[in-house]
Design a protein around this motif. Structure first.
Motif, PDB file in Angstrom:
ATOM      1  N   SER A 151       0.823  -1.205   0.000  1.00 37.51           N
ATOM      2  CA  SER A 151       0.000   0.000   0.000  1.00 37.51           C
ATOM      3  C   SER A 151       0.860   1.259   0.000  1.00 37.51           C
ATOM      4  O   SER A 151       0.531   2.249  -0.674  1.00 37.51           O
ATOM      5  N   VAL A 152       1.976   1.252   0.729  1.00 35.70           N
ATOM      6  CA  VAL A 152       2.875   2.409   0.725  1.00 35.70           C
ATOM      7  C   VAL A 152       3.470   2.598  -0.674  1.00 35.70           C
ATOM      8  O   VAL A 152       3.554   3.730  -1.179  1.00 35.70           O
ATOM      9  N   LEU A 153       3.866   1.510  -1.324  1.00 34.83           N
ATOM     10  CA  LEU A 153       4.386   1.585  -2.689  1.00 34.83           C
ATOM     11  C   LEU A 153       3.365   2.196  -3.639  1.00 34.83           C
ATOM     12  O   LEU A 153       3.695   3.060  -4.463  1.00 34.83           O
ATOM     13  N   LEU A 154       2.121   1.765  -3.518  1.00 31.12           N
ATOM     14  CA  LEU A 154       1.072   2.262  -4.406  1.00 31.12           C
ATOM     15  C   LEU A 154       0.852   3.757  -4.245  1.00 31.12           C
ATOM     16  O   LEU A 154       0.910   4.519  -5.223  1.00 31.12           O
ATOM     17  N   PHE A 155       0.616   4.200  -3.005  1.00 28.61           N
ATOM     18  CA  PHE A 155       0.267   5.601  -2.790  1.00 28.61           C
ATOM     19  C   PHE A 155       1.467   6.529  -2.996  1.00 28.61           C
ATOM     20  O   PHE A 155       1.310   7.659  -3.458  1.00 28.61           O
ATOM     21  N   PHE A 156       2.657   6.048  -2.669  1.00 26.57           N
ATOM     22  CA  PHE A 156       3.845   6.851  -2.946  1.00 26.57           C
ATOM     23  C   PHE A 156       4.031   7.036  -4.454  1.00 26.57           C
ATOM     24  O   PHE A 156       4.382   8.122  -4.917  1.00 26.57           O
ATOM     25  N   SER A 157       3.817   5.958  -5.210  1.00 26.95           N
ATOM     26  CA  SER A 157       3.989   6.049  -6.663  1.00 26.95           C
ATOM     27  C   SER A 157       2.951   6.984  -7.275  1.00 26.95           C
ATOM     28  O   SER A 157       3.270   7.728  -8.219  1.00 26.95           O
ATOM     29  N   ILE A 158       1.725   6.965  -6.783  1.00 25.08           N
ATOM     30  CA  ILE A 158       0.687   7.864  -7.291  1.00 25.08           C
ATOM     31  C   ILE A 158       1.095   9.322  -7.083  1.00 25.08           C
ATOM     32  O   ILE A 158       0.827  10.185  -7.934  1.00 25.08           O
ATOM     33  N   LEU A 159       1.765   9.583  -5.958  1.00 24.14           N
ATOM     34  CA  LEU A 159       2.166  10.951  -5.637  1.00 24.14           C
ATOM     35  C   LEU A 159       3.565  11.291  -6.132  1.00 24.14           C
ATOM     36  O   LEU A 159       4.135  12.306  -5.752  1.00 24.14           O
ATOM     37  N   GLY A 160       4.141  10.435  -6.960  1.00 22.89           N
ATOM     38  CA  GLY A 160       5.391  10.765  -7.623  1.00 22.89           C
ATOM     39  C   GLY A 160       6.659  10.382  -6.883  1.00 22.89           C
ATOM     40  O   GLY A 160       7.760  10.755  -7.309  1.00 22.89           O
ATOM     41  N   ALA A 161       6.558   9.633  -5.787  1.00 18.02           N
ATOM     42  CA  ALA A 161       7.748   9.203  -5.057  1.00 18.02           C
ATOM     43  C   ALA A 161       8.292   7.914  -5.657  1.00 18.02           C
ATOM     44  O   ALA A 161       7.582   7.168  -6.342  1.00 18.02           O
ATOM     45  N   SER A 162       9.550   7.647  -5.393  1.00 16.66           N
ATOM     46  CA  SER A 162      10.190   6.443  -5.936  1.00 16.66           C
ATOM     47  C   SER A 162       9.868   5.221  -5.073  1.00 16.66           C
ATOM     48  O   SER A 162       9.458   5.343  -3.911  1.00 16.66           O
ATOM     49  N   ALA A 163      10.097   4.054  -5.671  1.00 14.48           N
ATOM     50  CA  ALA A 163       9.893   2.806  -4.930  1.00 14.48           C
ATOM     51  C   ALA A 163      10.849   2.715  -3.740  1.00 14.48           C
ATOM     52  O   ALA A 163      10.482   2.226  -2.667  1.00 14.48           O
ATOM     53  N   TRP A 164      12.087   3.204  -3.920  1.00 17.91           N
ATOM     54  CA  TRP A 164      13.054   3.172  -2.828  1.00 17.91           C
ATOM     55  C   TRP A 164      12.583   4.030  -1.657  1.00 17.91           C
ATOM     56  O   TRP A 164      12.747   3.648  -0.500  1.00 17.91           O
ATOM     57  N   GLN A 165      12.004   5.195  -1.934  1.00 15.32           N
ATOM     58  CA  GLN A 165      11.473   6.042  -0.861  1.00 15.32           C
ATOM     59  C   GLN A 165      10.371   5.310  -0.095  1.00 15.32           C
ATOM     60  O   GLN A 165      10.292   5.403   1.134  1.00 15.32           O
ATOM     61  N   ALA A 166       9.528   4.583  -0.825  1.00 15.71           N
ATOM     62  CA  ALA A 166       8.449   3.827  -0.182  1.00 15.71           C
ATOM     63  C   ALA A 166       8.999   2.718   0.704  1.00 15.71           C
ATOM     64  O   ALA A 166       8.528   2.516   1.831  1.00 15.71           O
ATOM     65  N   VAL A 167      10.006   2.000   0.195  1.00  9.89           N
ATOM     66  CA  VAL A 167      10.617   0.919   0.982  1.00  9.89           C
ATOM     67  C   VAL A 167      11.286   1.489   2.225  1.00  9.89           C
ATOM     68  O   VAL A 167      11.126   0.955   3.336  1.00  9.89           O
ATOM     69  N   LEU A 168      12.049   2.576   2.062  1.00  6.13           N
ATOM     70  CA  LEU A 168      12.733   3.191   3.190  1.00  6.13           C
ATOM     71  C   LEU A 168      11.744   3.705   4.229  1.00  6.13           C
ATOM     72  O   LEU A 168      11.942   3.525   5.437  1.00  6.13           O
ATOM     73  N   PHE A 169      10.668   4.330   3.763  1.00  7.52           N
ATOM     74  CA  PHE A 169       9.640   4.841   4.669  1.00  7.52           C
ATOM     75  C   PHE A 169       9.029   3.708   5.496  1.00  7.52           C
ATOM     76  O   PHE A 169       8.843   3.825   6.707  1.00  7.52           O
ATOM     77  N   THR A 170       8.727   2.591   4.832  1.00  5.50           N
ATOM     78  CA  THR A 170       8.128   1.444   5.527  1.00  5.50           C
ATOM     79  C   THR A 170       9.104   0.822   6.522  1.00  5.50           C
ATOM     80  O   THR A 170       8.721   0.417   7.625  1.00  5.50           O
ATOM     81  N   LEU A 171      10.385   0.749   6.134  1.00  4.52           N
ATOM     82  CA  LEU A 171      11.410   0.243   7.047  1.00  4.52           C
ATOM     83  C   LEU A 171      11.538   1.135   8.282  1.00  4.52           C
ATOM     84  O   LEU A 171      11.620   0.646   9.415  1.00  4.52           O
ATOM     85  N   LEU A 172      11.545   2.446   8.051  1.00  6.58           N
ATOM     86  CA  LEU A 172      11.652   3.381   9.170  1.00  6.58           C
ATOM     87  C   LEU A 172      10.434   3.276  10.094  1.00  6.58           C
ATOM     88  O   LEU A 172      10.574   3.319  11.321  1.00  6.58           O
ATOM     89  N   MET A 173       9.251   3.149   9.498  1.00  4.57           N
ATOM     90  CA  MET A 173       8.041   3.022  10.300  1.00  4.57           C
ATOM     91  C   MET A 173       8.082   1.753  11.147  1.00  4.57           C
ATOM     92  O   MET A 173       7.722   1.764  12.332  1.00  4.57           O
ATOM     93  N   THR A 174       8.535   0.651  10.547  1.00  4.83           N
ATOM     94  CA  THR A 174       8.643  -0.610  11.286  1.00  4.83           C
ATOM     95  C   THR A 174       9.654  -0.491  12.430  1.00  4.83           C
ATOM     96  O   THR A 174       9.382  -0.921  13.562  1.00  4.83           O
TER      97      THR A 174
END
Length: 224
Positions: A151-174
């Motif tokens: 879900s983070v990958l999907l919404f980040f991509s819709i808003l123009g963020a990279s897949a790496w940003q989504a992965v990093l964000f999810t890792l940081l949240m965890t």
């Protein structure tokens, strides 16, 4: 730790299937076809356990899409649709951080919860509390990462963020949620207080976090 985790999951699955059989027996029509012999019917319970596990995975993924979509993405898109996509992403991340980092880290701790499988494993099966905690928390937060990432990958991509940003964000949240668990354990070790049972504090954090998150939708851009 693998064997400990396997024991924990077996107990959880067995407990869940037993509860389902019990509740189905209470349903007027269906219950007449479900007698007590099903508790010992291993093939039926395995089939039921597989169905439960599949549904739990589907719900684990779906609930994260619903959470991010309904509480974060849609408010940003509909209330700030005039903003450029880069500013929408900043606002999206700002709200996400306040809800899932700041607020949830103090209100969703599980390390000190009284749970059925914890009692069975530690008290009855004499599994080391350290091994139980390591195994259960590892499973909890690996699942947390796996369920949130799509879900983070999907919404980040819709808003123009990279897949790496989504992965990093999810890792940081965890990682931050694990730090939250450590903080709750530290508070209990120092004071004997179960923070998640201090409902006045918990609701104060929730209300303050949500107000701070959604305030930016009404007044100005995200705080730096």
């Amino acid at each position: 730790m693998i064997s400990t985790l396997n024991s924990i999951l077996n107990i959880r699955v067995s407990s869940t299937t037993n509860r389902l059989i019990f509740y189905f027996q209470k349903i007027p029509i269906i219950g007449r076809w479900m007698n007590d012999s099903l508790y010992g019917n291993l093939s039926f319970k395995r089939s039921l356990a597989i169905i439960v596990m599949i549904l739990s995975v589907i719900w684990g993924l779906l609930s994260k899409f619903m959470y991010i979509g309904a509480l974060i993405y849609l408010p940003v898109i509909y209330l700030k649709k005039e903003l450029p996509v880069t500013e929408q992403l900043e606002l999206f991340q700002y709200i996400f951080v306040l809800l899932s980092f700041v607020t949830a880290a103090f209100t969703n701790s599980v390390i000190l919860e009284a749970k059925r499988d914890k009692y069975i494993c530690v008290k009855l099966l004499r599994i080391s509390p350290t091994r139980y905690t390591q195994a259960s928390l590892s499973y909890k937060y690996i699942s947390f990462f796996v369920y949130f990432l799509p879900s983070v990958l999907l919404f980040f991509s819709i808003l123009g963020a990279s897949a790496w940003q989504a992965v990093l964000f999810t890792l940081l949240m965890t990682a931050w949620r694990i730090i939250g668990e450590a903080f709750n354990l530290w508070i209990f070790d120092k004071t004997g207080i179960l923070l998640w049972k201090k409902y006045a504090f918990i609701w104060s954090v929730i209300i303050a976090g949500y107000l701070a998150a959604y305030f930016t939708l009404v007044k100005g851009n995200p705080l730096d």
